[in-house]
Design a protein around this motif. Structure first.
Motif, mmCIF file in Angstrom:
data_model
loop_
_atom_site.group_PDB
_atom_site.id
_atom_site.type_symbol
_atom_site.label_atom_id
_atom_site.label_comp_id
_atom_site.label_asym_id
_atom_site.label_seq_id
_atom_site.Cartn_x
_atom_site.Cartn_y
_atom_site.Cartn_z
ATOM 1 N N TYR A 125 55.221 -25.947 -57.597
ATOM 2 C CA TYR A 125 56.646 -26.003 -57.975
ATOM 3 C C TYR A 125 57.219 -27.381 -57.632
ATOM 4 O O TYR A 125 57.887 -28.013 -58.463
ATOM 5 C CB TYR A 125 57.402 -24.879 -57.260
ATOM 6 N N SER B 247 58.243 -29.694 -60.660
ATOM 7 C CA SER B 247 59.707 -29.847 -60.791
ATOM 8 C C SER B 247 60.110 -31.221 -60.252
ATOM 9 O O SER B 247 61.067 -31.819 -60.750
ATOM 10 C CB SER B 247 60.441 -28.727 -60.068
ATOM 11 N N ASN C 292 63.966 -28.857 -66.793
ATOM 12 C CA ASN C 292 62.734 -28.086 -66.990
ATOM 13 C C ASN C 292 62.622 -26.899 -66.036
ATOM 14 O O ASN C 292 61.791 -26.025 -66.229
ATOM 15 C CB ASN C 292 61.531 -29.007 -66.789
ATOM 16 N N PHE C 293 63.432 -26.908 -64.964
ATOM 17 C CA PHE C 293 63.323 -25.849 -63.949
ATOM 18 C C PHE C 293 64.713 -25.394 -63.521
ATOM 19 O O PHE C 293 65.635 -26.201 -63.453
ATOM 20 C CB PHE C 293 62.563 -26.366 -62.715
ATOM 21 N N PRO D 84 63.067 -21.114 -60.324
ATOM 22 C CA PRO D 84 62.217 -20.079 -60.936
ATOM 23 C C PRO D 84 61.747 -19.000 -59.967
ATOM 24 O O PRO D 84 61.572 -17.851 -60.372
ATOM 25 C CB PRO D 84 61.026 -20.871 -61.479
ATOM 26 N N ARG E 83 62.990 -19.760 -66.499
ATOM 27 C CA ARG E 83 63.407 -20.706 -65.466
ATOM 28 C C ARG E 83 62.308 -21.701 -65.088
ATOM 29 O O ARG E 83 62.551 -22.654 -64.378
ATOM 30 C CB ARG E 83 63.802 -19.931 -64.192
ATOM 31 N N TRP E 84 61.076 -21.415 -65.502
ATOM 32 C CA TRP E 84 59.933 -22.255 -65.141
ATOM 33 C C TRP E 84 59.457 -22.998 -66.390
ATOM 34 O O TRP E 84 59.253 -22.380 -67.423
ATOM 35 C CB TRP E 84 58.788 -21.389 -64.581
ATOM 36 N N HIS E 85 59.261 -24.285 -66.278
ATOM 37 C CA HIS E 85 58.779 -25.096 -67.395
ATOM 38 C C HIS E 85 59.536 -24.691 -68.667
ATOM 39 O O HIS E 85 58.928 -24.316 -69.678
ATOM 40 C CB HIS E 85 57.277 -24.948 -67.572
ATOM 41 N N ASP F 169 67.465 -24.277 -53.082
ATOM 42 C CA ASP F 169 67.280 -23.402 -54.240
ATOM 43 C C ASP F 169 68.185 -22.179 -54.157
ATOM 44 O O ASP F 169 68.723 -21.730 -55.176
ATOM 45 C CB ASP F 169 65.806 -22.986 -54.356
#
Lengths: 490, 375
Positions: free
Chosen positions: A245, A249, A269-270, A273, A285-287, A440
C-alpha cells in the motif's frame, strides 16, 4: 532514474524552471522531450517500444475518427486493440504461455518425451508497458465510442502516452481528462505547486519511511520461507500488506504531485482502501484508475451487473482474472485475481440473498468495524499469493503458520526469534506505520484526502506537520537502499 | 486604445500577482526545509551525546596526531592482526609501534588507513601484513555487514583515500550519523540519563574516597578471590571442548561457506598496491599468516591450504617480499591457553607471538637491533 533516486531531486527543479521559461506553445514539446529522456534513461529499447505503440495508437485513433462506415470503425478499433494488446502479450506473456504450453505438451506426449518443446523466448519487458497500453487502449475505445474526437497533434498524443510522472506505474489516465490539459499547458499556480509538493512529501514518506523499511523483513522471509515457522508468516503477510500500500500509493502520490508542478491534474489512485467494508468497496478505493478502466472497458461491455446474478458473477470473475493476469505472467497472480473474484462473487450472493441492499451506513458501528476487519483480513490473505514467487511458497506460509500453535508462549517466543530484531527497532519501525494508520483514519472519517485536510489546518499546526514530515523522511528512511517500486515491475 | 492599455495593465497585474504567489510559496517551502534541517541538526547533536553511538574501535587512531612519533613496527589486517599482535614490551623499550588493524579489514582498507596516516610510518620500519585464509575474498558475509564495516572509514579517513567513496554514505554515517542511526535515536535519552547517573555516582564515590580507602584492602582481597574463582570457572568453561570447537566451526563457516571464487584477482591487486605503498614509504612489508588453533584449521581442506600457500608464495616472490606462515605452528595450534577463540589469540597469546616474531623474523630482528632493542 526512479522517483526515489537522488537524481530525481535535481531533475524535477531543472524541468520546473525550464517549464516556466518555455513559451506556452512549446511546453508540450518540453514535457515530451523530458518524458522520452526519462524513459531512455531506463533503457533505450523501452523508448522504442513506447514510440511504436504510441504511433500505432495515434494512426488508428485518426482512422477510427475519420471512418466513414460503422464497419470500418469497428475494424480499425479491432486492429488497434489487436496491435496494442499484441505488443503487451509478446513482451509480457509470451514466455509464460510458452512455458505452460511446453509443460502441457510434456504431459500429453507419451512417456513424457519432450520432443515437442518450443523454445521459450527471452524478451525484455518494457517498463510501464502494462500501464501505457491500457491508457492508449482506453483512448482508442473512447474515440471509437464517439466519446471524444481523436487527437490530431502527434506530439501531444505522444505526450499523452508517455508523460513521465505516470509512465512507469500510472495512474492510468483518460483521454478526455488529459488531452485538453496538454492542449493548453498552463503554468501551475501557487496552490498547485504547494499541493504538489505536499503530496510528493507524503508519498516519499510512505515509500521511504514505511515501504522500504518493511521490505527488508518481508523480502528476508519470503526469500527463504523454509527456515521460518509460526507467527512470522502471517506477520510478514501483514507487513507486506502495508508495504505494498505504501509503495504503490506513495508512488501515485509522487506522480500526482509531480504532475501538479507542471499544472497537470492526474486522478487520485487510492482512497483509504484498507478501511473498506467489503471487497467491492476495496476495489473502488485501491488502484482506482485500473479498477475504473476494467469497469468501463471490460465489466460493463460484458454486461456488468445486469442480466442476473450468474452473469454478474461470471463478469466479476472474468474481470478479476484479467486483472490478475495484467499484474504479472504467473499462476500466483492468476490465483490472486481468482480469489478476489470469488470474494466479490460471494459478496454479491450473500447481499442478494439476505434482504434488501444495504449501504455501509445502514450497519451499526460494531458491525461496520467487524466488516472492515474481515475485509482487511481477506485482502491481506490474498496478498500472500500476490507476493509469493510460487504457489509452493504460499502453501509453505499457510502450513507453517500453524506449526507450534499448540504452545502459545513458545509460539510467540519463536516469532520474536524469527523476527531477529531488537525491541526498540520494532518500536522505531512502528512509529511511521502508526502515523499512516492515524492519517488514513482521519482521512476516512472526514472523507477528504489527508494532504488537503492538513493544508486546511491552522498555520501553526500545518507547518509543524510539514516540518515533522520532512524530518520523518530523513530519519526513518533506509539509507543507501534504492528499492524499486513494486508496481514498476508490472 | 484605452481598452488595449487596460488589458495590458490587467495582464501585467495578474502576472505580478501570480509571480508573488509563486515567490511566497517557494519561500514557505524553503522555510519548512530550513526548519526541518535545524531539527535534524539538533537531533544529530543529541545523538552524538550518546557515547554508545561512537566507533570505539577507532579510538586508537585518535593518538596519531601532530607531534606523533612515527612508528617503526606496525601491522595492518583484520581482527587476526588487531588482537594477535601486542607491541607493549617493545614500546616499553622506547620504540614506537602501532597496530593499524581493524576487524574485517581488507587490503584496500589497509591501504586507505596507511595512506591516511602515512606521516606515522617511519622510513626504515617494518610493516606486517597479515594474510588470513579469507584475505583474497571477504571476511564479512552479508552485504549489510560489508557496508556497515565500510562506513567506519568515513569516520577517520579522508575521502580521497576511501575505497569507492560515496558522499551520501559520508553524509549519513559521518557528517550526520543520526540519519542512519535508526532506532538508536530512541535509546539516546536513556543512555544520557544512565551516563549522568554513573557520573554522579562516580562523583559521590570520589567524595567519600577516604571512607572507601579504609575498606578497599579488605574488599580487594575478597574481589581478588572472587575474580580468581570466576577466572577458574571461565577457564574451565572455555576448556569444554564443545564450545571452543563450535566457535571454530562457526568461524570456519563464516570464512568459507558460500564464497566461491576464493582467490579474487582484485584482492591480489590490492595486496600488491599495499606492498608498493609500503615500499614507497621506505617501509619493509612482511607477509605473515597468524597462528590459528587446530579447532579452526583442521576444518579447512588440505587442497585449499596448499593452493593458499602457493598463491601467497607466488605473490611474495613476484613482489620481492618474505612470507612467514604461522597458521599451523605447532607451538600454538594445540595450546588453547593462548587463544581467545579458535582463530584469535588472546592477550597472552598476542604477547607471546609478538615476542616470537621479533626474534624469528629477520626483517624485524634486524630493525630492532639497529635501534638497540633486544627482542
Amino acid at each position: 532514474m526512479l522517483f526515489n533516486n537522488l537524481t530525481y531531486a535535481i531533475f524535477i527543479p531543472v524541468v520546473f524552471i525550464l517549464y516556466r521559461i518555455v513559451p506556452i506553445r512549446y511546453r508540450w514539446a518540453l514535457l515530451l522531450a523530458v518524458s522520452y529522456w526519462f524513459c531512455a534513461q531506463l533503457d533505450i529499447r523501452f523508448l522504442l517500444v513506447l514510440f511504436i505503440q504510441s504511433l500505432f495508437a495515434y494512426v488508428f485513433g485518426i482512422l477510427i475518427d475519420t471512418a466513414k462506415t460503422e464497419r470500418a470503425r469497428r475494424r480499425f478499433t479491432a486492429g488497434a486493440a489487436a496491435e496494442l494488446l499484441g505488443g503487451l502479450v509478446i513482451f509480457k506473456y509470451l514466455g509464460f504461455f510458452t512455458e505452460n504450453l511446453n509443460a502441457l505438451l510434456y504431459h500429453l506426449t507419451p512417456h513424457g518425451e519432450n520432443f515437442l518443446q518450443i523454445p521459450v523466448p527471452q524478451l525484455f519487458v518494457p517498463i510501464g508497458i502494462s500501464f501505457y497500453t491500457l491508457q492508449v487502449l482506453g483512448y482508442i475505445l473512447d474515440v471509437s465510442r464517439g466519446k471524444y474526437r481523436a487527437e490530431w497533434h502527434f506530439g501531444r498524443f505522444l505526450l499523452f502516452a508517455s508523460f513521465f510522472p505516470q509512465l512507469i506505474s500510472g495512474p492510468i489516465g483518460r483521454g478526455d481528462k488529459l488531452l485538453p490539459q496538454y492542449r493548453r499547458l498552463r503554468k501551475p499556480n501557487g496552490r498547485q505547486i504547494s499541493m504538489g509538493l505536499k503530496r510528493m512529501a507524503w508519498g516519499y514518506f510512505k515509500k521511504l519511511a514505511i515501504a522500504d523499511v518493511l521490505a527488508v523483513t518481508v523480502n528476508k522471509i519470503f526469500g527463504a520461507p523454509d527456515i521460518y515457522i509460526g507467527l512470522i508468516f502471517p506477520a510478514s503477510v501483514l507487513m507486506y500488506t502495508i508495504e505494498l500500500y505504501c509503495d504503490f500509493s506513495g508512488y501515485s502520490d509522487i506522480a500526482v504531485g509531480t504532475a501538479q508542478l507542471f499544472g497537470v491534474e492526474l486522478d487520485q489512485n487510492f482512497n483509504t482502501p484498507y478501511l473498506s467494508q467489503n471487497v467491492r468497496e476495496f476495489w473502488n478505493r485501491w488502484h482506482i484508475s485500473l479498477s475504473g478502466w476494467f469497469r468501463d472497458y471490460l465489466y460493463i461491455p460484458l454486461g456488468g451487473s445486469h442480466y442476473g446474478i450468474p452473469k454478474r458473477v461470471r463478469n466479476t470473475l472474468i474481470v478479476m482474472l484479467t486483472s490478475g493476469l495484467w499484474h504479472g505472467a504467473s499462476w500466483t497472480f492468476l490465483f490472486w485475481g481468482l480469489l478476489h473474484g470469488l470474494y466479490q462473487s460471494a459478496d454479491v450472493l450473500i447481499t442478494r440473498t439476505h434482504g434488501p441492499k444495504k449501504v455501509n451506513e445502514d450497519y451499526p458501528k460494531p458491525v461496520r468495524i467487524l466488516r472492515t476487519i474481515v475485509t482487511f483480513s481477506l485482502i491481506s490473505f490474498a496478498w500472500l499469493f500476490f507476493r509469493a514467487d510460487s504457489m509452493k511458497t504460499a502453501l509453505t506460509f499457510m502450513k507453517g503458520t500453524f506449526t507450534g500453535i499448540e504452545d502459545p508462549i513458545q509460539y510467540l517466543k519463536t516469532f520474536v526469534i524469527c523476527l531477529d530484531m531488537p525491541y526498540m527497532q520494532m518500536v522505531w519501525i512502528s512509529i511511521p506505520v502508526i502515523i499512516l494508520v492515524i492519517a488514513d483514519f482521519v482521512s476516512f472519517m472526514k472523507k477528504k484526502e489527508i494532504v488537503e485536510l492538513v493544508s486546511a489546518g491552522r498555520p501553526a499546526v500545518r507547518y509543524t506537520v510539514y516540518v515533522l514530515l520532512l524530518v520523518g523522511i530523513l530519519l526513518f528512511s533506509q539509507k543507501g537502499v534504492t528499492a524499486e517500486f513494486i508496481y514498476s515491475g508490472f | 486604445m484605452q481598452r488595449t492599455e487596460g488589458n495590458e495593465n490587467f495582464t501585467r497585474r495578474r502576472r505580478v500577482r501570480r509571480n508573488t504567489r509563486l515567490g511566497s510559496t517557494l519561500l514557505k517551502v524553503a522555510g519548512v526545509c530550513f526548519a526541518a534541517i535545524l531539527v535534524v541538526l539538533f537531533l544529530n547533536w543529541l545523538y552524538l551525546q550518546d557515547g554508545q553511538n561512537r566507533y570505539h574501535e577507532l579510538d586508537k587512531f585518535g593518538w596519531i596526531g601532530e607531534g606523533y612519533e612515527p612508528s617503526y613496527l606496525s601491522n595492518v589486517g583484520s581482527s587476526h592482526g588487531a588482537y594477535g599482535l601486542d607491541y607493549s614490551e617493545i614500546e616499553a623499550q622506547g620504540l614506537r609501534c602501532f597496530n593499524f588493524a581493524l576487524p574485517s579489514q581488507m587490503f584496500d582498507q589497509d591501504l586507505a588507513v596507511l595512506q591516511q596516516f602515512q606521516e606515522g610510518l617511519a622510513p626504515g620500519g617494518v610493516m606486517l601484513i597479515p594474510i588470513s585464509y579469507f584475505s583474497f575474498n571477504d571476511e564479512t558475509v552479508t552485504e549489510v555487514e560489508r557496508e556497515g564495516r565500510a562506513t567506519r572509514y568515513y569516520q577517520f579517513v579522508d575521502p580521497e583515500y576511501i575505497p569507492d567513496y560515496d558522499w551520501f554514505v559520508d553524509l549519513t554515517t559521518h557528517r550526520m550519523p543520526v540519519l542512519s542511526g535508526g532506532y538508536k535515536l530512541l535509546l539516546v535519552p536513556s543512555h544520557i540519563i544512565e551516563q549522568k547517573k554513573a557520573d554522579r555516582e562516580a562523583e559521590e564515590a570520589r567524595l567519600s574516597l577516604h571512607v572507601l580507602a579504609a575498606e578497599s584492602e579488605e574488599s580487594a582481597e575478597t574481589a581478588d578471590a572472587e575474580a580468581e574463582n570466576s577466572d577458574a570457572e571461565a577457564a574451565q568453561e572455555s576448556e569444554e571442548p564443545d564450545e571452543f570447537e563450535q566457535v571454530g566451526w562457526d568461524r570456519f563457516v563464516r570464512h568459507f561457506e558460500n564464497k566461491p571464487d576464493y582467490f579474487l584477482p582484485e584482492r591480489e591487486q590490492q595486496l600488491r598496491d599495499l606492498i608498493a605503498f609500503c615500499r614507497e614509504k621506505e617501509v619493509t612489508p612482511v607477509l605473515i599468516t597468524m597462528p590459528f588453533h587446530r579447532a579452526y584449521t583442521d576444518l579447512i581442506h588440505e587442497d585449499f591450504l596448499e593452493t593458499f600457500d602457493q598463491e601467497v608464495d607466488r605473490i611474495a616472490q613476484e613482489t620481492g617480499t618474505n612470507y612467514y606462515n604461522y597458521g599451523m605452528d605447532e607451538r600454538f595450534r594445540d595450546n588453547r591457553a593462548l587463544f581467545g577463540n579458535a582463530d584469535h589469540l588472546n592477550e597472552e597469546g598476542a604477547l607471546y607471538f609478538t615476542q616470537l616474531i621479533c626474534s624469528e623474523i629477520p626483517e624485524i630482528r634486524e630493525m630492532l637491533e639497529q635501534h638497540g632493542i633486544t627482542p
